[in-house]
Design a protein around this motif. Structure first.
Motif, PDB file in Angstrom:
ATOM      1  N   THR A 221      27.974  35.681  16.328  1.00  0.00           N
ATOM      2  CA  THR A 221      28.726  36.823  15.816  1.00  0.00           C
ATOM      3  C   THR A 221      27.977  37.549  14.698  1.00  0.00           C
ATOM      4  O   THR A 221      28.243  38.722  14.431  1.00  0.00           O
ATOM      5  CB  THR A 221      30.101  36.368  15.294  1.00  0.00           C
ATOM      6  OG1 THR A 221      29.928  35.300  14.361  1.00  0.00           O
ATOM      7  CG2 THR A 221      30.978  35.896  16.449  1.00  0.00           C
ATOM      8  N   LEU A 222      27.073  36.850  14.023  1.00  0.00           N
ATOM      9  CA  LEU A 222      26.214  37.456  13.008  1.00  0.00           C
ATOM     10  C   LEU A 222      24.778  37.057  13.285  1.00  0.00           C
ATOM     11  O   LEU A 222      24.525  36.013  13.896  1.00  0.00           O
ATOM     12  CB  LEU A 222      26.603  36.983  11.598  1.00  0.00           C
ATOM     13  CG  LEU A 222      27.981  37.356  11.057  1.00  0.00           C
ATOM     14  CD1 LEU A 222      28.185  36.738   9.679  1.00  0.00           C
ATOM     15  CD2 LEU A 222      28.179  38.866  10.994  1.00  0.00           C
TER      16      LEU A 222
ATOM     17  N   ALA B  27      28.213  31.169  11.751  1.00  0.00           N
ATOM     18  CA  ALA B  27      28.444  32.442  12.434  1.00  0.00           C
ATOM     19  C   ALA B  27      27.196  32.884  13.185  1.00  0.00           C
ATOM     20  O   ALA B  27      27.280  33.436  14.289  1.00  0.00           O
ATOM     21  CB  ALA B  27      28.878  33.503  11.420  1.00  0.00           C
ATOM     22  N   ASN B  28      26.042  32.630  12.603  1.00  0.00           N
ATOM     23  CA  ASN B  28      24.784  32.934  13.287  1.00  0.00           C
ATOM     24  C   ASN B  28      24.646  32.104  14.562  1.00  0.00           C
ATOM     25  O   ASN B  28      24.287  32.627  15.631  1.00  0.00           O
ATOM     26  CB  ASN B  28      23.618  32.654  12.351  1.00  0.00           C
ATOM     27  CG  ASN B  28      22.267  32.922  12.992  1.00  0.00           C
ATOM     28  OD1 ASN B  28      21.831  34.063  13.079  1.00  0.00           O
ATOM     29  ND2 ASN B  28      21.589  31.871  13.450  1.00  0.00           N
TER      30      ASN B  28
ATOM     31  N   LEU C 129      33.795  32.844  14.612  1.00  0.00           N
ATOM     32  CA  LEU C 129      33.927  33.952  15.546  1.00  0.00           C
ATOM     33  C   LEU C 129      34.605  35.166  14.914  1.00  0.00           C
ATOM     34  O   LEU C 129      34.680  36.225  15.534  1.00  0.00           O
ATOM     35  CB  LEU C 129      34.723  33.504  16.785  1.00  0.00           C
ATOM     36  CG  LEU C 129      34.094  32.378  17.608  1.00  0.00           C
ATOM     37  CD1 LEU C 129      34.995  32.015  18.782  1.00  0.00           C
ATOM     38  CD2 LEU C 129      32.706  32.769  18.105  1.00  0.00           C
ATOM     39  N   GLN C 130      35.102  35.001  13.688  1.00  0.00           N
ATOM     40  CA  GLN C 130      35.783  36.102  12.994  1.00  0.00           C
ATOM     41  C   GLN C 130      35.191  36.295  11.588  1.00  0.00           C
ATOM     42  O   GLN C 130      35.874  36.098  10.578  1.00  0.00           O
ATOM     43  CB  GLN C 130      37.284  35.827  12.892  1.00  0.00           C
ATOM     44  CG  GLN C 130      37.979  35.677  14.233  1.00  0.00           C
ATOM     45  CD  GLN C 130      39.484  35.561  14.088  1.00  0.00           C
ATOM     46  OE1 GLN C 130      40.146  36.438  13.519  1.00  0.00           O
ATOM     47  NE2 GLN C 130      40.039  34.478  14.579  1.00  0.00           N
ATOM     48  N   PRO C 131      33.934  36.679  11.512  1.00  0.00           N
ATOM     49  CA  PRO C 131      33.276  36.791  10.197  1.00  0.00           C
ATOM     50  C   PRO C 131      33.890  37.852   9.298  1.00  0.00           C
ATOM     51  O   PRO C 131      33.925  37.679   8.080  1.00  0.00           O
ATOM     52  CB  PRO C 131      31.830  37.112  10.557  1.00  0.00           C
ATOM     53  CG  PRO C 131      31.888  37.702  11.933  1.00  0.00           C
ATOM     54  CD  PRO C 131      33.011  36.988  12.613  1.00  0.00           C
ATOM     55  N   ARG C 132      34.362  38.949   9.868  1.00  0.00           N
ATOM     56  CA  ARG C 132      34.956  39.997   9.026  1.00  0.00           C
ATOM     57  C   ARG C 132      36.180  39.456   8.288  1.00  0.00           C
ATOM     58  O   ARG C 132      36.348  39.674   7.080  1.00  0.00           O
ATOM     59  CB  ARG C 132      35.348  41.208   9.875  1.00  0.00           C
ATOM     60  CG  ARG C 132      35.826  42.400   9.049  1.00  0.00           C
ATOM     61  CD  ARG C 132      36.238  43.544   9.971  1.00  0.00           C
ATOM     62  NE  ARG C 132      35.139  43.964  10.824  1.00  0.00           N
ATOM     63  CZ  ARG C 132      34.211  44.840  10.472  1.00  0.00           C
ATOM     64  NH1 ARG C 132      34.232  45.373   9.257  1.00  0.00           N
ATOM     65  NH2 ARG C 132      33.255  45.174  11.303  1.00  0.00           N
TER      66      ARG C 132
ATOM     67  N   GLU D 215      26.006  42.105  11.534  1.00  0.00           N
ATOM     68  CA  GLU D 215      26.811  41.906  12.751  1.00  0.00           C
ATOM     69  C   GLU D 215      25.958  42.093  13.994  1.00  0.00           C
ATOM     70  O   GLU D 215      25.121  42.984  14.062  1.00  0.00           O
ATOM     71  CB  GLU D 215      27.989  42.879  12.768  1.00  0.00           C
ATOM     72  CG  GLU D 215      28.980  42.603  13.888  1.00  0.00           C
ATOM     73  CD  GLU D 215      30.198  43.492  13.777  1.00  0.00           C
ATOM     74  OE1 GLU D 215      31.263  43.124  14.331  1.00  0.00           O
ATOM     75  OE2 GLU D 215      30.129  44.566  13.139  1.00  0.00           O
TER      76      GLU D 215
ATOM     77  N   GLY E 255      27.785  44.496  19.874  1.00  0.00           N
ATOM     78  CA  GLY E 255      28.519  44.057  21.058  1.00  0.00           C
ATOM     79  C   GLY E 255      28.075  44.762  22.320  1.00  0.00           C
ATOM     80  O   GLY E 255      27.354  45.717  22.307  1.00  0.00           O
TER      81      GLY E 255
END
Length: 219
Positions: free
Chosen positions: A163-164, A158-159, A96-99, A216, A219
């Motif tokens: 989130t990505l 992440a996909n 949930l926090q890819p960055r 990304e 949102g």
């Protein structure tokens, strides 16, 4: 050409699977081997000399690592572990926090590719690729292949988490890591002036920004 002491040595026994390893002994062997491989290359490095510096027998090295090539591979694996963040590594990073995850992986990978030891290994292997196929395979297997694979697995999660949007995770992982192998890396290989910490930090932030802009989920 290998040194004479290794040429006359008997064939090493197979590694003893399941036998518990002494972490301190392994650390001494790997540290000694790293210095000898860096100074002499895989072909010319002597297992006898490595064993002597580590304070162990040559048979101990063979029982732990199987061969000189196995020892070389263990060194590459140990350095890759730093980028992956240890045993838990990328697998434990929050999808949930890819960055945040990409900043962590990118920072460690960039630091690794700027190390003189790593650059020296690139130089020696590129220059003797045809003569050292096992060393090249080990370097690729425990380095680029493993790191790309584990980052791809994270991008897949992440996909799945939304989130990505990553259709081809391995390709995306390869593209992300490749952003750190440009001008600064080439300058390092050529032993020219390297980018400073400020330039490295700017590269890290820009690489993550560009990657997130491409993958990304809005949102």
């Amino acid at each position: 050409m290998a040194q004479q002491d290794d040429e006359l040595a008997p064939a090493p026994p197979p590694p003893r699977r399941g036998r518990p390893r002494d972490p301190e002994r392994c650390r001494r062997i790997i540290e000694a081997a790293r210095k000898h491989f860096y100074a002499h290359g895989l072909e010319r490095a002597s297992v006898d000399a490595i064993a002597s510096e580590a304070g162990v027998s040559k048979m101990t090295i063979y029982s732990h690592f199987g061969s000189k090539e196995g020892l070389f591979e263990a060194i590459i694996e140990e350095r890759t572990e730093r980028v992956l963040g240890g045993a838990a590594g990328v697998e434990a990073m929050d999808p949930l926090q890819p960055r945040k995850a990409l900043l962590a992986v990118g920072e460690q990978f960039l630091a690794l590719t700027r190390e003189e030891h790593t650059l020296g290994k690139f130089r020696s292997l590129y220059g003797a690729a045809g003569a050292q196929p096992e060393a090249c395979r080990a370097f690729y297997r425990q380095g680029a292949e493993r790191l790309t694979g584990e980052l791809a697995a994270y991008l897949r999660r992440a996909n799945d988490a939304g989130t990505l949007k990553v259709t081809h995770p391995r390709l995306a992982a390869d593209l992300f890591l490749a952003m750190f192998l440009g001008d600064g890396h080439i300058r390092g290989l050529l032993m020219l002036e390297m980018p400073d910490a400020r330039a490295n930090k700017a590269l890290l932030r820009e690489a993550v920004r560009v990657f997130m802009a491409g993958y990304e989920v809005a949102g």
